[in-house]
Scaffold this active site. Structure first.
Site, PDB file in Angstrom:
ATOM      1  N   SER A 148       0.834  -1.195   0.000  1.00  0.00           N
ATOM      2  CA  SER A 148       0.000   0.000   0.000  1.00  0.00           C
ATOM      3  C   SER A 148       0.877   1.257   0.000  1.00  0.00           C
ATOM      4  O   SER A 148       1.707   1.443  -0.885  1.00  0.00           O
ATOM      5  CB  SER A 148      -0.935  -0.056   1.215  1.00  0.00           C
ATOM      6  OG  SER A 148      -1.912   0.934   1.156  1.00  0.00           O
ATOM      7  N   ASP A 213     -10.478  -4.405  -4.631  1.00  0.00           N
ATOM      8  CA  ASP A 213      -9.908  -3.400  -3.722  1.00  0.00           C
ATOM      9  C   ASP A 213     -10.716  -2.109  -3.831  1.00  0.00           C
ATOM     10  O   ASP A 213     -10.745  -1.470  -4.886  1.00  0.00           O
ATOM     11  CB  ASP A 213      -8.447  -3.148  -4.104  1.00  0.00           C
ATOM     12  CG  ASP A 213      -7.688  -2.337  -3.067  1.00  0.00           C
ATOM     13  OD1 ASP A 213      -8.305  -1.500  -2.393  1.00  0.00           O
ATOM     14  OD2 ASP A 213      -6.467  -2.537  -2.951  1.00  0.00           O
ATOM     15  N   HIS A 242      -8.401  -4.780  -0.002  1.00  0.00           N
ATOM     16  CA  HIS A 242      -7.153  -4.049   0.197  1.00  0.00           C
ATOM     17  C   HIS A 242      -6.312  -4.615   1.340  1.00  0.00           C
ATOM     18  O   HIS A 242      -5.091  -4.526   1.303  1.00  0.00           O
ATOM     19  CB  HIS A 242      -7.439  -2.568   0.462  1.00  0.00           C
ATOM     20  CG  HIS A 242      -6.212  -1.713   0.384  1.00  0.00           C
ATOM     21  ND1 HIS A 242      -5.561  -1.440  -0.803  1.00  0.00           N
ATOM     22  CD2 HIS A 242      -5.476  -1.102   1.346  1.00  0.00           C
ATOM     23  CE1 HIS A 242      -4.503  -0.684  -0.575  1.00  0.00           C
ATOM     24  NE2 HIS A 242      -4.427  -0.473   0.733  1.00  0.00           N
TER      25      HIS A 242
END
Length: 295
Positions: A148, A213, A242
């Site tokens: 991320s 996501d 996610h």
């Protein structure tokens, strides 16, 4: 300009758990070895306090595997600290047979300072220096892993190191602003401009992203993979979100396949002393990893 960029980063990118989920202490007093709460000695994990170029002290943990060929330098997401990642690192070390160097960004966990884009760059640079000095880790034996927002410091360092073994981008972002708005150009005040830095990476890149996501659309990962010079087979996890990709069995299988391919590539390079062609290479636990919102 710097103040505006810092403001954007603070508003959209950093949500350290409060309070921190762990403590750092010295076993047996001021001269004892550093320890992390929640980690027993039998886990074979060394704890470091690493000073960055701007004076922050960053907590880093080195998870040693006795049979490791490679070391994974792991940069986590923006809504977690090391205390929440311990089980994942334990599983990754066991299944992948790698050393893992993990760290908390400035302002996260027991690391000092404040979170900012540039502090994450200083953080990973300092941790990489620790790997070289304390453990003798060479670029050729290092794989950078960015989850991320952690893809930002990962690609920052990867663009500077020309002999890395590989890079893993997990639910990665093209840039901070692109997570919020589908812009077509890069603005000066944007943060974590991964879309530009990925073009400078000269090693195999594995991209892992969930197709469902709802925080960072999977097209971010797809575009980063397309822009990579040396592509490894990507993993698009159908229905993956996610923060839950580690719970899918194909996640660890694909990572193991990647590690095995990098081992074979390393042996081939040593044998032939030839360069890797710029073409496609074929051959747990949930954790909090990203949040966006107003403060």
């Amino acid at each position: 300009m710097g103040n505006v960029t810092s403001s954007v980063a603070a508003r959209f990118a950093f949500f350290p758990p409060e309070p921190a989920t762990y403590e750092v202490f010295r076993e047996g007093g001021a001269e004892g070895r550093l320890c992390l709460s929640g980690l027993s000695p039998d886990r074979n994990v060394a704890v470091h306090l690493v000073e960055t170029k701007v004076g922050n002290r960053v907590v880093a943990t080195f998870w040693r595997h006795p049979l490791a060929r490679f070391t994974l330098l792991y940069s986590h997401g923006n809504a977690a600290d090391l205390g929440q990642m311990l089980d994942l690192f334990f599983e990754l070390r066991a299944h992948l047979r790698v050393n893992i160097m993990s760290y908390d960004y400035s302002g996260y966990g027991a690391s000092t300072g404040k979170p900012s884009e540039f502090n994450t760059y200083y953080d990973i640079e300092a941790v990489y220096d620790c790997l070289k000095k304390e453990y003798g880790i060479k670029q050729e034996d290092l794989i950078l892993y960015g989850q991320s927002v952690g893809s930002g410091p990962t690609l920052h360092l990867a663009a500077r190191l020309q002999k890395l073994r590989g890079v893993v981008l997990h639910s990665a972002i093209l840039s901070g602003i692109r997570v919020l708005y589908p812009v077509k150009m890069t603005f000066w005040f944007d943060i974590f401009k991964n879309i530009d830095k990925i073009r400078q990476v000269n090693c195999p890149v594995l991209v892992i992203h969930g197709t469902a996501d709802d925080i960072v659309d999977w097209t971010h990962g797809k575009r980063l993979w397309e822009l990579s010079k040396e592509k490894y087979d990507p993993l698009w996890i159908k229905g993956g979100g996610h923060c839950n990709l580690e719970s899918y069995p194909q996640y660890i299988r694909h990572l193991r396949k990647f590690i095995n391919a990098m081992e074979k590539l390393s042996v081939a390079k040593q044998t032939t002393q030839s360069s890797l062609p710029t073409s496609t290479i074929t051959d747990v636990k949930h954790n909090k990893c990203l949040r966006f919102g107003k403060r």
